[in-house]
Design a protein around this motif. Structure first.
Motif, PDB file in Angstrom:
ATOM      1  N   LEU A  92      -3.021   3.484  -3.106  1.00 35.19           N
ATOM      2  CA  LEU A  92      -2.599   2.575  -4.162  1.00 35.19           C
ATOM      3  C   LEU A  92      -2.144   1.241  -3.600  1.00 35.19           C
ATOM      4  O   LEU A  92      -1.539   1.172  -2.533  1.00 35.19           O
ATOM      5  CB  LEU A  92      -1.429   3.193  -4.941  1.00 35.19           C
ATOM      6  N   ASP A  93      -2.411   0.207  -4.366  1.00 30.77           N
ATOM      7  CA  ASP A  93      -1.837  -1.117  -4.136  1.00 30.77           C
ATOM      8  C   ASP A  93      -1.056  -1.412  -5.404  1.00 30.77           C
ATOM      9  O   ASP A  93      -1.644  -1.734  -6.438  1.00 30.77           O
ATOM     10  CB  ASP A  93      -2.929  -2.150  -3.895  1.00 30.77           C
ATOM     11  N   GLY A  94       0.261  -1.213  -5.363  1.00 29.21           N
ATOM     12  CA  GLY A  94       1.072  -1.246  -6.582  1.00 29.21           C
ATOM     13  C   GLY A  94       0.673  -0.055  -7.443  1.00 29.21           C
ATOM     14  O   GLY A  94       0.675   1.074  -6.966  1.00 29.21           O
ATOM     15  N   ASN A  95       0.274  -0.298  -8.672  1.00 27.80           N
ATOM     16  CA  ASN A  95      -0.193   0.778  -9.552  1.00 27.80           C
ATOM     17  C   ASN A  95      -1.708   0.898  -9.574  1.00 27.80           C
ATOM     18  O   ASN A  95      -2.250   1.752 -10.262  1.00 27.80           O
ATOM     19  CB  ASN A  95       0.317   0.557 -10.990  1.00 27.80           C
ATOM     20  N   ARG A  96      -2.385   0.026  -8.837  1.00 29.91           N
ATOM     21  CA  ARG A  96      -3.849   0.010  -8.842  1.00 29.91           C
ATOM     22  C   ARG A  96      -4.404   0.979  -7.795  1.00 29.91           C
ATOM     23  O   ARG A  96      -4.033   0.910  -6.622  1.00 29.91           O
ATOM     24  CB  ARG A  96      -4.346  -1.401  -8.563  1.00 29.91           C
ATOM     25  N   MET A 124       0.842  -1.189   0.000  1.00 27.56           N
ATOM     26  CA  MET A 124       0.000   0.000   0.000  1.00 27.56           C
ATOM     27  C   MET A 124       0.883   1.247   0.000  1.00 27.56           C
ATOM     28  O   MET A 124       1.946   1.259   0.606  1.00 27.56           O
ATOM     29  CB  MET A 124      -0.880   0.045   1.235  1.00 27.56           C
ATOM     30  N   LYS A 125       0.355   2.279  -0.645  1.00 20.24           N
ATOM     31  CA  LYS A 125       1.042   3.558  -0.714  1.00 20.24           C
ATOM     32  C   LYS A 125      -0.015   4.648  -0.846  1.00 20.24           C
ATOM     33  O   LYS A 125      -1.059   4.428  -1.465  1.00 20.24           O
ATOM     34  CB  LYS A 125       1.967   3.587  -1.932  1.00 20.24           C
ATOM     35  N   THR A 170       3.391   3.335   6.270  1.00 24.34           N
ATOM     36  CA  THR A 170       2.916   3.355   4.883  1.00 24.34           C
ATOM     37  C   THR A 170       3.600   4.511   4.164  1.00 24.34           C
ATOM     38  O   THR A 170       3.624   5.635   4.679  1.00 24.34           O
ATOM     39  CB  THR A 170       1.377   3.529   4.847  1.00 24.34           C
ATOM     40  N   GLU A 186      -0.627   8.482  -2.294  1.00 26.79           N
ATOM     41  CA  GLU A 186      -0.108   9.499  -3.205  1.00 26.79           C
ATOM     42  C   GLU A 186      -1.001  10.723  -3.095  1.00 26.79           C
ATOM     43  O   GLU A 186      -2.226  10.608  -3.216  1.00 26.79           O
ATOM     44  CB  GLU A 186      -0.109   8.957  -4.637  1.00 26.79           C
TER      45      GLU A 186
END
Length: 158
Positions: free
Chosen positions: A15-19, A1-2, A152, A4
């Motif tokens: 985001l979860d990766g690029n999703r 998770m990230k 995170t 942005e």
């Protein structure tokens, strides 16, 4: 998770990766982006969620110095303290990861007390309005709080 944060769009994305899992309308600093202590700007760059504060508090719970006061925000309470910088519901305390840019010295995000936090129902989202922090609707910060873990990654850009 990230996480942005796009200050130009006034949007926070989880985001979860690029999703993209979630999108939230936010409010960053009225004075724009910047890292200096005392600038009242939202800092750019790579950060982490250093601390999560407010688990179990009701929506609208009022925080002062990262402690719940026992109050819950209402228009009447707002009128009683018109100049207060309202920090509500949950706090995600950010720490910079880039020495010289948003960590240490006069640019240290954590020492500047930069948070992602809830805001009064009257606070407009989708346009700058804070004094440095990232404001969210109370129900949305509570949701985000439950979805992420400490440390995170958070990226803030224009």
């Amino acid at each position: 998770m990230k996480i942005e944060i796009d200050a130009a769009k006034q949007e926070l994305r989880l985001l979860d990766g690029n999703r993209v899992l979630k999108r939230y309308s936010i409010s960053t600093a009225k004075r724009g982006l910047g890292e200096n202590n005392g600038s009242f700007c939202t800092p750019r760059g790579r950060h982490i969620v250093r601390a999560k504060i407010g688990a179990g508090q009701p929506l609208g719970a009022v925080f002062v110095r990262r402690r719940a006061t026992g109050e819950v925000w209402t228009p009447e309470l707002h009128a009683k303290y018109p100049g207060r910088d309202w920090i509500l519901t949950r706090i995600l305390w950010l720490s910079g990861c880039e020495p010289g840019r948003n960590r240490l010295g006069e640019v240290d995000t954590m020492r500047r007390y930069i948070y992602i936090h809830g805001a009064p129902d009257t606070a407009e989202m989708g346009k700058p309005g804070s004094i440095g922090c990232i404001r969210m609707r109370n129900s949305e910060i509570a949701e985000l709080y439950d979805l992420i873990a400490p440390y995170t990654p958070v990226e803030i850009h224009e």
